[in-house]
Scaffold this motif. Structure first.
Motif, PDB file in Angstrom:
ATOM      1  N   THR A 181       0.812  -1.254  -0.046  1.00  0.00           N
ATOM      2  CA  THR A 181       0.129  -0.015   0.054  1.00  0.00           C
ATOM      3  C   THR A 181       0.814   1.337  -0.160  1.00  0.00           C
ATOM      4  O   THR A 181       0.987   1.800  -0.925  1.00  0.00           O
ATOM      5  CB  THR A 181      -0.683   0.139   1.376  1.00  0.00           C
ATOM      6  N   GLU A 235       4.024   1.669   1.307  1.00  0.00           N
ATOM      7  CA  GLU A 235       5.509   1.571   1.329  1.00  0.00           C
ATOM      8  C   GLU A 235       5.939   2.688   2.146  1.00  0.00           C
ATOM      9  O   GLU A 235       7.077   3.180   1.862  1.00  0.00           O
ATOM     10  CB  GLU A 235       6.089   1.848  -0.323  1.00  0.00           C
ATOM     11  N   ARG A 291       2.229  -8.206  -8.812  1.00  0.00           N
ATOM     12  CA  ARG A 291       2.941  -9.100  -8.813  1.00  0.00           C
ATOM     13  C   ARG A 291       3.039 -10.643  -9.299  1.00  0.00           C
ATOM     14  O   ARG A 291       3.295 -11.078 -10.197  1.00  0.00           O
ATOM     15  CB  ARG A 291       3.761  -9.332  -7.303  1.00  0.00           C
ATOM     16  N   VAL A 302      15.053  -4.356  -7.760  1.00  0.00           N
ATOM     17  CA  VAL A 302      15.372  -4.632  -6.296  1.00  0.00           C
ATOM     18  C   VAL A 302      15.708  -6.255  -6.149  1.00  0.00           C
ATOM     19  O   VAL A 302      16.308  -6.741  -5.739  1.00  0.00           O
ATOM     20  CB  VAL A 302      14.529  -3.942  -5.383  1.00  0.00           C
ATOM     21  N   LEU A 337      18.561  -7.743  -8.312  1.00  0.00           N
ATOM     22  CA  LEU A 337      19.705  -7.654  -7.611  1.00  0.00           C
ATOM     23  C   LEU A 337      19.883  -8.579  -6.371  1.00  0.00           C
ATOM     24  O   LEU A 337      20.729  -9.493  -6.241  1.00  0.00           O
ATOM     25  CB  LEU A 337      19.735  -6.286  -7.344  1.00  0.00           C
ATOM     26  N   ASN A 338      18.725  -8.765  -5.533  1.00  0.00           N
ATOM     27  CA  ASN A 338      18.947  -9.488  -4.602  1.00  0.00           C
ATOM     28  C   ASN A 338      18.952 -11.014  -4.655  1.00  0.00           C
ATOM     29  O   ASN A 338      19.613 -11.752  -4.169  1.00  0.00           O
ATOM     30  CB  ASN A 338      17.507  -9.210  -3.519  1.00  0.00           C
ATOM     31  N   ILE A 354      22.619 -11.430  -5.885  1.00  0.00           N
ATOM     32  CA  ILE A 354      23.413 -11.688  -4.617  1.00  0.00           C
ATOM     33  C   ILE A 354      23.347 -13.077  -3.713  1.00  0.00           C
ATOM     34  O   ILE A 354      24.394 -13.620  -3.552  1.00  0.00           O
ATOM     35  CB  ILE A 354      23.019 -10.528  -3.564  1.00  0.00           C
ATOM     36  N   MET A 360      27.615  -2.734  -7.858  1.00  0.00           N
ATOM     37  CA  MET A 360      28.150  -3.474  -8.836  1.00  0.00           C
ATOM     38  C   MET A 360      29.817  -3.436  -8.766  1.00  0.00           C
ATOM     39  O   MET A 360      30.411  -4.243  -8.740  1.00  0.00           O
ATOM     40  CB  MET A 360      27.497  -3.674 -10.309  1.00  0.00           C
ATOM     41  N   ALA A 416       3.667   5.377  -3.387  1.00  0.00           N
ATOM     42  CA  ALA A 416       3.584   3.942  -3.319  1.00  0.00           C
ATOM     43  C   ALA A 416       3.525   3.661  -4.991  1.00  0.00           C
ATOM     44  O   ALA A 416       3.162   4.565  -5.921  1.00  0.00           O
ATOM     45  CB  ALA A 416       2.137   3.300  -2.965  1.00  0.00           C
ATOM     46  N   GLN A 417       4.123   2.571  -5.387  1.00  0.00           N
ATOM     47  CA  GLN A 417       4.005   2.031  -6.687  1.00  0.00           C
ATOM     48  C   GLN A 417       2.661   2.400  -7.427  1.00  0.00           C
ATOM     49  O   GLN A 417       2.623   2.790  -8.596  1.00  0.00           O
ATOM     50  CB  GLN A 417       4.520   0.770  -6.813  1.00  0.00           C
ATOM     51  N   ASN A 457      24.584   2.854  -2.335  1.00  0.00           N
ATOM     52  CA  ASN A 457      23.275   2.780  -1.718  1.00  0.00           C
ATOM     53  C   ASN A 457      22.358   3.914  -2.108  1.00  0.00           C
ATOM     54  O   ASN A 457      21.390   4.273  -1.252  1.00  0.00           O
ATOM     55  CB  ASN A 457      23.243   2.863  -0.068  1.00  0.00           C
ATOM     56  N   ASN A 470      18.347   4.307  -1.572  1.00  0.00           N
ATOM     57  CA  ASN A 470      17.877   4.757  -0.127  1.00  0.00           C
ATOM     58  C   ASN A 470      18.292   6.276  -0.078  1.00  0.00           C
ATOM     59  O   ASN A 470      17.422   6.773   0.838  1.00  0.00           O
ATOM     60  CB  ASN A 470      18.495   3.939   0.916  1.00  0.00           C
ATOM     61  N   LYS A 490      15.523   7.747  -1.570  1.00  0.00           N
ATOM     62  CA  LYS A 490      14.066   7.668  -0.772  1.00  0.00           C
ATOM     63  C   LYS A 490      14.149   8.775   0.368  1.00  0.00           C
ATOM     64  O   LYS A 490      13.220   9.244   0.674  1.00  0.00           O
ATOM     65  CB  LYS A 490      14.280   6.348  -0.089  1.00  0.00           C
TER      66      LYS A 490
END
Lengths: 296, 445
Positions: A237, A239, B2, B70, B73-74, B77, B99, B255-256, B397, B400, B403
């Motif tokens: 929702t 984030e 998803r 994301v 990449l995870n 890893i 990277m 939000a997306q 990073n 973030n 963000k």
């Protein structure tokens, strides 16, 4: 009072416990131990190379205003979610308890939401409350004239995630409260009625005290749920937005660990989260449990 | 959503497995490629792989969608730690430092040199290559999908307001929005989501203004964010003023799911202007009922703009494979730089072609006669010259760090914090992230 079963061999109980212990060890104690170790290091994401930093990860967390905000947000979120979910669960249970016909139908219907995954619950509420196309958002705007906008308004966003989180947990609380209500001997209630206690007094003086073990158990379970299992709701929702208003601790653990790739800080945050929940549970058992009446 | 992506991936991979000739033959060496594109873009990517496989008989390129950037990449890893990593990994522009310092990749230039694939940097769109080169100017990763933001405008609204041409500067844009509002042509002027990529990074690079010291981090890990002291502050103050005066409409970046609000407001014809990636072309083309156009990013009237910066991703090569695998990768990269392949990719996805030759081919074939606005992004990237703050943004990073800015900007739009105060906080939070990254990677570059 309690019955005690004694085994002849001292190994047998351990043997019988082994499968459960193994699962706990593998899926709880081992990762928890790893988190505690990693929390003291900076971790290179690819190689897993560790760099000792002592308590620096923790220090920096408590210096960070974003982290302090996340703690506050989590407290508000968990309290609101647990309170709302428990109140609604009890309310529904009381209603169903009084129903004579069709009880099974109501009961089955009220249990359904528990089968929904948190991420799906989040998506559902997002859909209902989407500022642009949500049905509920539309009703709020048209009916109440409320400029509903969880994308910018911190309170609206909090309401959105609390609603979704509580809705999912209501079913769980309902089942336990209903079972608790039905376990109360009729005879006690009838005796109280004969002694002149009205419905209100009967609920307050007889039913609630007898329901307290259930309520106590549910409080612990609801708080643990709100702390950990609600990640999916926030992820689908808000984030964590707007401006961090819904960034609960468990979401931040993921964000810093998997988006930011700062595994050391993420581990430190898990440890703190673990400590909070453990101490909350201990506190609950030490202080609240005294008020709980187990004997029927 | 998803679920949809997984279903889609399942259908695509299932379909591929069934398609005759697509199964890996015993004599072909399989090259695994983990990528982050789904939907139509994913299908276009699969098509590139299919054509590469059809173009030769030694290698079988096998693309696998691992979710968004994301998640991909995870997954990589985790796979690297388990020694089950793919040969090729697609990772986006914000992850270059991660990277580069991972110790897990083979620089692409090594492989290209060894297998004699000539890559002359001057043949490429400079801002594209510069995002993925080391300090010696050598390629670390092969640029794959690149885009840049441009200005989209609603031609109907401009016509109603009697405006002949879209604005060149932010100042002109404000005047035009005032005219539009005065004439009642539209309620909504500028539709924006305030993504850091559009409003901070591209604004700064376009005007040669620093986001961080040390050439935006290119020269070292000790770079410090400075965007709370640049013209960017006035830019955000202007946007805030526009919001307050009703000239701009914020479209949720939280939000997306909501991030589409700014786009939807434009595509559905409510707003006059919108700035976002040129890769949204097909969405606009498919969804817009109104007449629309696109133009260069607006600039400050007193600053001559340079070029914008890219977003998108590049292909990294993991260590731990045989020479033959890297030879296959080199062959794939040679194939990828073919003008025809680039042009078809450009047409199918809306991403820019990465070579000048592909751009020339597109012009020669008259592609822009029918798709005029699709060339704007390329021109915008080819403009200007190499300047101090226009090379790239290379910070640790970085997702973030972005963000931290988004968080604070949301408080600004909601009216809870002043612009300066919010940006100071964003820079403080962002710098804390950068310092941790610096300490973690001490001595690596």
């Amino acid at each position: 009072m309690s019955k005690r079963v004694t085994f002849r061999s001292r190994l047998l109980p351990w043997f019988l416990l082994a499968p459960q212990l193994l699962v706990l060890l593998l899926f709880f104690f081992w990762p928890a131990g790893q988190a505690i170790v990693q929390a003291l290091f900076m971790v290179e994401p690819f190689s897993g190379e560790l760099q000792w930093v002592g308590l620096l990860n923790f220090e920096q967390l408590f210096q960070s205003s974003a982290y302090r905000q996340a703690i506050l947000v989590t407290i508000v979120f968990c309290a609101a979610t647990a309170a709302l979910a428990m109140f609604l669960g009890l309310f529904l249970a009381v209603l169903v308890d009084r129903v004579v016909r069709g009880r099974t139908v109501y009961r089955t219907l009220a249990i359904w939401p528990y089968a929904v995954a948190p991420a799906i619950a989040g998506a559902l509420f997002l859909f209902l409350l989407d500022p642009a196309m949500g049905v509920l958002a539309f009703a709020l705007r048209q009916g109440l004239g409320l400029a509903w906008d969880p994308s910018l308004d911190a309170t609206h966003a909090t309401i959105l995630v609390v609603l979704a989180a509580a809705w999912k947990q209501v079913a769980y609380n309902f089942v336990f409260f209903l079972a608790g209500l039905q376990a109360i001997p009729r005879i006690l209630i009838e005796a109280a009625a004969l002694d002149g206690a009205g419905p209100w007094q009967r609920s307050l003086r007889v039913i609630l005290p007898l329901l307290s073990p259930t309520a106590f158990f549910l409080l612990v379970m609801n708080l643990v749920y709100a702390f950990f299992d609600t990640f999916g709701i926030v992820a689908t929702t808000t984030e964590g937005g707007p401006g961090g208003a819904t960034r609960i601790l468990v979401f931040k653990v993921w964000e810093d660990g998997f988006v930011g790739l700062d595994l050391g800080s993420s581990a430190a945050q898990s440890v703190i989260l673990m400590a909070i929940v453990v101490s909350l549970t201990v506190l609950q058992f030490r202080f609240l449990e005294k008020r709980v009446q187990y004997a029927g | 959503m998803r679920l949809g992506r997984w279903l889609f991936a399942g259908v695509v991979s299932g379909g591929l497995a069934l398609a005759p000739g697509a199964t890996a033959r015993a004599d072909r060496l399989v090259l695994d490629w983990w990528h982050a594109l789904s939907g139509e873009l994913g299908a276009a990517l699969e098509e590139v792989a299919r054509r590469f496989n059809a173009s030769q008989h030694r290698f079988e390129l096998k693309p696998v969608n691992k979710g968004n950037y994301v998640a991909t990449l995870n997954a990589a890893i985790a796979a690297w730690r388990a020694k089950e990593h793919p040969l090729v990994l697609m990772n986006n522009e914000s992850g270059v430092l991660t990277m580069m310092l991972s110790g897990a990749i083979v620089p692409v230039h090594d492989v290209l040199d060894k297998y004699k694939v000539e890559v002359r940097i001057q043949d490429y769109l400079r801002p594209v290559v510069q995002t993925y080169t080391d300090r010696q100017g050598r390629l670390l990763a092969m640029p794959f999908n690149s885009s840049t933001p441009i200005l989209f405008y609603n031609k109907d609204i401009l016509d109603t307001a009697g405006i002949a041409a879209p604005p060149k500067t932010w100042q002109e844009m404000e005047e035009q929005i005032r005219t539009i509002k005065a004439k009642g042509a539209a309620d909504c002027g500028y539709s924006f989501a305030a993504g850091p990529w559009q409003e901070l990074e591209n604004y700064s690079v376009w005007h040669d203004i620093p986001v961080a010291t040390r050439r935006n981090g290119f020269d070292g890990l000790d770079a410090v964010l400075v965007y709370n002291k640049t013209r960017f502050v006035q830019h955000i103050e202007r946007l805030k003023r526009w919001v307050d005066e009703g000239l701009a409409t914020f479209g949720a970046a939280a939000a997306q799911t909501w991030a589409s609000a700014a786009r939807t407001n434009f595509v559905e014809g409510r707003c006059a202007f919108w700035i976002d990636s040129t890769a949204w072309h097909s969405t606009v083309e498919a969804g817009a009922k109104m007449k629309w156009g696109a133009s260069f990013l607006p600039h400050e009237a007193d600053i001559r703009p340079n070029h914008s910066m890219i977003g998108g991703a590049a292909l990294y090569l993991f260590k731990g494979f045989s020479d033959a695998h890297y030879e296959g990768a080199a062959a794939f990269f040679r194939f990828l730089t073919d003008p025809r392949v680039q042009l078809d990719w450009h047409k199918a996805t809306g991403y820019v072609p990465i070579t000048v030759a592909a751009w020339d081919l597109a012009k020669k074939e008259g592609y822009y006669a029918s798709h005029a606005t699709r060339g704007i992004a390329v021109e915008q990237l080819l403009m200007g010259e190499e300047r101090e703050n226009s090379r790239t943004i290379r910070l640790g990073n970085y997702e973030n760090v972005r963000k931290a800015l988004t968080d604070q900007l949301e408080l600004v739009w909601a009216g809870k914090k002043g612009v300066k105060e919010a940006l100071d906080q964003a820079v403080e939070d962002g710098n804390a992230i950068l310092r941790r990254f610096e300490q973690q990677n001490k001595g690596k570059i």
